[in-house]
Design an enzyme around this catalytic site. Sequence first.
Site, PDB file in Angstrom:
ATOM      1  N   LYS A  38       0.826  -0.994   0.047  1.00  0.00           N
ATOM      2  CA  LYS A  38       0.027  -0.046  -0.006  1.00  0.00           C
ATOM      3  C   LYS A  38       0.909   1.263  -0.142  1.00  0.00           C
ATOM      4  O   LYS A  38       0.687   2.374  -0.709  1.00  0.00           O
ATOM      5  CB  LYS A  38      -0.808  -0.110   1.218  1.00  0.00           C
ATOM      6  CG  LYS A  38      -1.828   1.201   1.801  1.00  0.00           C
ATOM      7  CD  LYS A  38      -2.118   0.919   3.065  1.00  0.00           C
ATOM      8  CE  LYS A  38      -1.159   1.562   4.039  1.00  0.00           C
ATOM      9  NZ  LYS A  38      -1.636   1.621   5.307  1.00  0.00           N
ATOM     10  N   THR A  39       1.849   1.309   0.766  1.00  0.00           N
ATOM     11  CA  THR A  39       2.467   2.433   0.810  1.00  0.00           C
ATOM     12  C   THR A  39       3.345   2.716  -0.302  1.00  0.00           C
ATOM     13  O   THR A  39       3.490   3.833  -0.744  1.00  0.00           O
ATOM     14  CB  THR A  39       3.645   2.426   2.266  1.00  0.00           C
ATOM     15  OG1 THR A  39       2.837   1.835   3.369  1.00  0.00           O
ATOM     16  CG2 THR A  39       4.087   3.722   2.597  1.00  0.00           C
ATOM     17  N   ASP A 220      -4.290   8.110   2.979  1.00  0.00           N
ATOM     18  CA  ASP A 220      -3.757   6.695   3.631  1.00  0.00           C
ATOM     19  C   ASP A 220      -4.852   6.252   4.487  1.00  0.00           C
ATOM     20  O   ASP A 220      -5.552   7.160   5.200  1.00  0.00           O
ATOM     21  CB  ASP A 220      -2.444   6.899   4.030  1.00  0.00           C
ATOM     22  CG  ASP A 220      -1.746   5.503   4.225  1.00  0.00           C
ATOM     23  OD1 ASP A 220      -2.426   4.577   3.929  1.00  0.00           O
ATOM     24  OD2 ASP A 220      -0.817   5.430   4.978  1.00  0.00           O
ATOM     25  N   GLU A 221      -4.848   4.930   4.849  1.00  0.00           N
ATOM     26  CA  GLU A 221      -5.684   4.363   5.927  1.00  0.00           C
ATOM     27  C   GLU A 221      -7.192   4.997   5.967  1.00  0.00           C
ATOM     28  O   GLU A 221      -7.722   5.305   6.919  1.00  0.00           O
ATOM     29  CB  GLU A 221      -5.112   4.844   7.260  1.00  0.00           C
ATOM     30  CG  GLU A 221      -3.744   4.174   7.442  1.00  0.00           C
ATOM     31  CD  GLU A 221      -3.672   2.900   7.857  1.00  0.00           C
ATOM     32  OE1 GLU A 221      -4.497   1.854   7.497  1.00  0.00           O
ATOM     33  OE2 GLU A 221      -2.622   2.456   8.173  1.00  0.00           O
ATOM     34  N   GLN A 251      -9.283  -3.626   7.939  1.00  0.00           N
ATOM     35  CA  GLN A 251      -8.427  -3.302   9.114  1.00  0.00           C
ATOM     36  C   GLN A 251      -9.231  -2.043   9.731  1.00  0.00           C
ATOM     37  O   GLN A 251      -8.122  -1.384  10.428  1.00  0.00           O
ATOM     38  CB  GLN A 251      -7.002  -3.229   8.595  1.00  0.00           C
ATOM     39  CG  GLN A 251      -6.274  -4.327   8.025  1.00  0.00           C
ATOM     40  CD  GLN A 251      -4.953  -4.177   7.706  1.00  0.00           C
ATOM     41  OE1 GLN A 251      -3.892  -3.639   8.482  1.00  0.00           O
ATOM     42  NE2 GLN A 251      -4.678  -4.072   6.679  1.00  0.00           N
ATOM     43  N   ARG A 609       0.061  -9.752  10.837  1.00  0.00           N
ATOM     44  CA  ARG A 609       1.333  -8.793  11.086  1.00  0.00           C
ATOM     45  C   ARG A 609       2.494  -9.934  10.856  1.00  0.00           C
ATOM     46  O   ARG A 609       3.655  -9.935  10.810  1.00  0.00           O
ATOM     47  CB  ARG A 609       1.301  -8.517  12.496  1.00  0.00           C
ATOM     48  CG  ARG A 609       0.446  -7.769  13.067  1.00  0.00           C
ATOM     49  CD  ARG A 609       0.401  -6.450  12.145  1.00  0.00           C
ATOM     50  NE  ARG A 609      -0.709  -6.506  10.952  1.00  0.00           N
ATOM     51  CZ  ARG A 609      -0.790  -5.741  10.018  1.00  0.00           C
ATOM     52  NH1 ARG A 609       0.200  -5.094   9.792  1.00  0.00           N
ATOM     53  NH2 ARG A 609      -1.601  -6.031   9.056  1.00  0.00           N
TER      54      ARG A 609
END
Length: 688
Positions: A38-39, A220-221, A251, A609
């Site tokens: 994503k980043t 973002d997010e 998430q 994670r």
Amino acid sequence: MALKHAHLDFHTLNPQQRAAVEHDGAPLLVLAGAGSGKTRVITYRIARLLLDGIPGERILGVTFTNKAAKEMRERMSELAGSRARDVQLSTFQRLGLSILKEDYEVVGLRRGFAIYDTSDQTSLLREMMRRLSVADRRLDASKVLDRVLAAKRQRLEEVPIDWGDDYEFAAHELYPRYREQMRAYNAVDFDDLILGAVDVLREPSRALKWSNRFQHILVDEYQDTSPDQLELLRDLAGDGHNLSVVGDDDQSIYARRGAVADNILAFTRQFAAAKEIVLDQNYRSTNNILRAANAVIANNAVRKMKNLWSASGDGDAIEVVACPGADEEAEFVAGTIQRLVYQGQSYQDFAILYRSNNQGRLLEETLALERIPYRVVGGQSLFDRKDVRDALAYLSFINNPTDEVSLRRVINLPPRGIGPKTLQRITEYAESSRVSLWSALRRVDRIDGLETRAHASVGNFVALIEGHADGLRARTTSGLAERVQHLFDALGLREHILESDDTAKVLGRRLENFDQVLHALRRFEQQAGSSGGLESFLRNTALARDSETEEESDVSKVTLITLHSAKGLEFPCVFLVGMEEDLLPHRRAVEEASDLGEERRLCYVGITRAQQRLWLTYASRRVRYGKGEPRNPSRFLDELPEGEGVIRTAANADGDGEEAEAAADAFFERMRSQLGIDPRESSDEPTS
DNA sequence: GAATCAGCAGTTTTT
DNA sequence: CTGCTGATTC
């Protein structure tokens, strides 16, 4: 096109990522599963815009944390070099602040307005509850605050009373007063930064200026945005054709902070002709881990379908470990870490994830006993500690004398003879004369009914503050730290801490914290481009409570962290502990039947994670609040896939413990001989 | 005005 | 079991 992007290595992007980077001309929603790069997509996309010739200052990137903004800036600079410098990267609150800084008077704020954080807000409410005696029973001010803030975020005129519980009633009564007081104190809270910015943008005379400012907006997010943040984006982005958002509905774990996963689910409805791109190739975890994650999250009804997959292999099976009690669970974790470290794994490869902070304590103790180095992420940040807040409260109140919350906090600190009774008398005077508390203090001569001693104390306090105020209010930053140092010396804050009868250890900690304020000030002073003096410093600290000392010496340590704080991180080996009913679906979530889905998402975040190995552990008994209680395994464990990828085992009590101890002993012997330490000298901690 | 005691409640929390 | 709040006491 290809030539223009010569610096960007598009070959490292998969087709979906690449489509997201290159998309143009319509709103864009990127549904980015955990670990799907994503980043990279955001940074590549910004870099691409820059290389296409969009000036950096016309590009706005919005993140949720300062840390994320910082990371993004670094990665962008690598891709686009100096062009990246002018890109506007900020959190929602900072964005709101920068809008309010230009146009604060539109929403009725005055120069120097203060930013109240949660603890300031709670103090304010507590004080109001006391003064208005709204609540006859002792009510938790922070719960009242929750309801007040929820209403404020929805821009309700009143707090609705549905069930007539005490908290609702108190919130209902206090809500208008809270807003009134905040206005009188020239203070805004975190939500006001957003809501106020929206109000500015709705003001016809300013709307155009702001809606033209940014040509491209990237968020973002996005699954964590609240309705008011969405409003802000809409007003800033117009029809949204240059708005792109990236997030993962699975998430979304911050409903308590006002996040509405619906924002991401409804994006393509809210923004016409929006393009949706799904990133579901995962570059982080083994397929065994991904299958477990997919299986659990599939039980959530309302969501965008995503099925994570990886081109890498199945990896090790994930282990579900039944433990007799919490002690054994902790020992299992410690023993396993020790064993694997012995086999060549490093401590920093491990993370222990839990639902609530209090679970960390036992883990900490056990790790310490086994001499496993660890760090605890989260917990209280520097700016939450009492002595730091006291010091900052002085500065805040000097910068903004109408800031009564800060004034009340420090008026008798260190004790200077202005106790509750004196303060009450002065408050009455202030109210009847319709002046601020500070003004009342300054005219203490006109207040009747004060003892001579109290009168003198107030006089001294006022003189002391005024002696320093002018110098501190100067808008230049240079020399600020020194002036503040003088103030603190004159106030005797350091001495006050020294005089407490804390243990040496606690005392040292407190002094260290206190000194951090001056350190932070000096850093601020030296920072290129810091200007605006005290006001800027205070706002900065209010909005930047992130990890101050992250880098140093944290290298070879096991990470202890809550599921919430673990979002966005990854570790080769992950223990998800306390997989029990009432703990992982947390009891509150089950009782209120409100959001089991969010608990499941938390579980999903935890599982995803892990890069290589994952253990899910639970205890059959656990001591809670001093009493041992039987526990049941989490329902989420039943949702794991059956078969090969999942092994169910039991940690037997002493076996693993002893094994762990033996491993620990062996390890330390090795370390000692390597470092040339005599075992007898390093027995500072009892091993029992 | 400050120190001590009893009673109560107990998730997570990017800003 | 802890940590915090409000009330009571010195």
